[in-house]
Every structure is written in C-alpha cells, then in structure tokens.
Write a protein that holds these residues in place. Sequence first.
Motif, PDB file in Angstrom:
ATOM      1  N   ASN A  10      69.071   4.275 -13.758  1.00 27.33           N
ATOM      2  CA  ASN A  10      69.152   2.833 -14.016  1.00 27.33           C
ATOM      3  C   ASN A  10      69.865   2.492 -15.325  1.00 27.33           C
ATOM      4  N   ASP A  11      69.939   3.438 -16.252  1.00 29.13           N
ATOM      5  CA  ASP A  11      70.540   3.205 -17.558  1.00 29.13           C
ATOM      6  C   ASP A  11      71.787   4.076 -17.694  1.00 29.13           C
ATOM      7  N   PRO A  12      72.961   3.594 -17.221  1.00 29.69           N
ATOM      8  CA  PRO A  12      74.170   4.432 -17.217  1.00 29.69           C
ATOM      9  C   PRO A  12      74.529   5.110 -18.533  1.00 29.69           C
ATOM     10  N   PRO A  13      74.340   4.478 -19.717  1.00 27.27           N
ATOM     11  CA  PRO A  13      74.683   5.193 -20.958  1.00 27.27           C
ATOM     12  C   PRO A  13      73.864   6.471 -21.176  1.00 27.27           C
ATOM     13  N   GLN A  14      72.763   6.617 -20.464  1.00 24.78           N
ATOM     14  CA  GLN A  14      71.928   7.813 -20.573  1.00 24.78           C
ATOM     15  C   GLN A  14      72.446   8.971 -19.735  1.00 24.78           C
ATOM     16  N   LEU A  17      77.636  11.470 -17.234  1.00 27.32           N
ATOM     17  CA  LEU A  17      78.990  10.953 -17.010  1.00 27.32           C
ATOM     18  C   LEU A  17      79.481  10.165 -18.221  1.00 27.32           C
ATOM     19  N   VAL A  18      78.606   9.346 -18.794  1.00 29.84           N
ATOM     20  CA  VAL A  18      78.977   8.543 -19.965  1.00 29.84           C
ATOM     21  C   VAL A  18      79.054   9.430 -21.204  1.00 29.84           C
ATOM     22  N   ASN A  33      83.497  18.591 -13.233  1.00 29.62           N
ATOM     23  CA  ASN A  33      82.505  18.702 -14.302  1.00 29.62           C
ATOM     24  C   ASN A  33      81.103  18.947 -13.744  1.00 29.62           C
ATOM     25  N   ALA A  34      80.796  18.335 -12.603  1.00 29.20           N
ATOM     26  CA  ALA A  34      79.490  18.542 -11.976  1.00 29.20           C
ATOM     27  C   ALA A  34      79.342  19.992 -11.513  1.00 29.20           C
TER      28      ALA A  34
END
Length: 89
Positions: A10-14, A17-18, A33-34
């Motif tokens: 729910n928190d993309p910056p966490q 990927l970011v 990368n995955a």
Amino acid sequence: GWYLVAWMVNDPPQTWLVRRGILDEGPEIQWLNAIYFVLTVFTTVGFGDIYAVAPEEIVYTMFLMMLGTIVQSMIISEVIALITDVDSL
C-alpha cells in the motif's frame, strides 16, 4: 512473485522498486532485478543491495528462504545418495 509483492504494498515508497530506483523503468529491467534478488536468496549469497522492508516483502522473502533451504537440502540429499550408491558397488 517478488515483483508482484511490490505492487501489492500500500505504501509504494517502501517497496524495493522505489528504493532501487526502477519504478518507472520498463518491465524487462524490473523483471531482471526481481530474478537477481531471487537468485541471491536461493544461492544464499545475499549481497544486501535489494532487501525487504514492507511486511509483504518480508513475508515473501521468508517464504523464498524456506523454499531455497528445502531445494538445497533435496539436492544435497540426492548427491549423498548417489555417492553412497557408487561406494556400495
């Protein structure tokens, strides 16, 4: 799976990927990368350049570690069985 987990947070910056700076990259770079992360977990190298922070990522990483342990144990078991069979000849 590792890529999918990032999209479920729910928190993309966490997400990794970011943190890795590849959120806006194409799917090929993200997939690469995955796979790199999964291989570092499975081979127990774990460089630490990609790591889990979000709870969903932590749970998935723990699952990968357990799966890697099981697969490696099965491989070692088969090698030992093969050596034992060769010794009995």
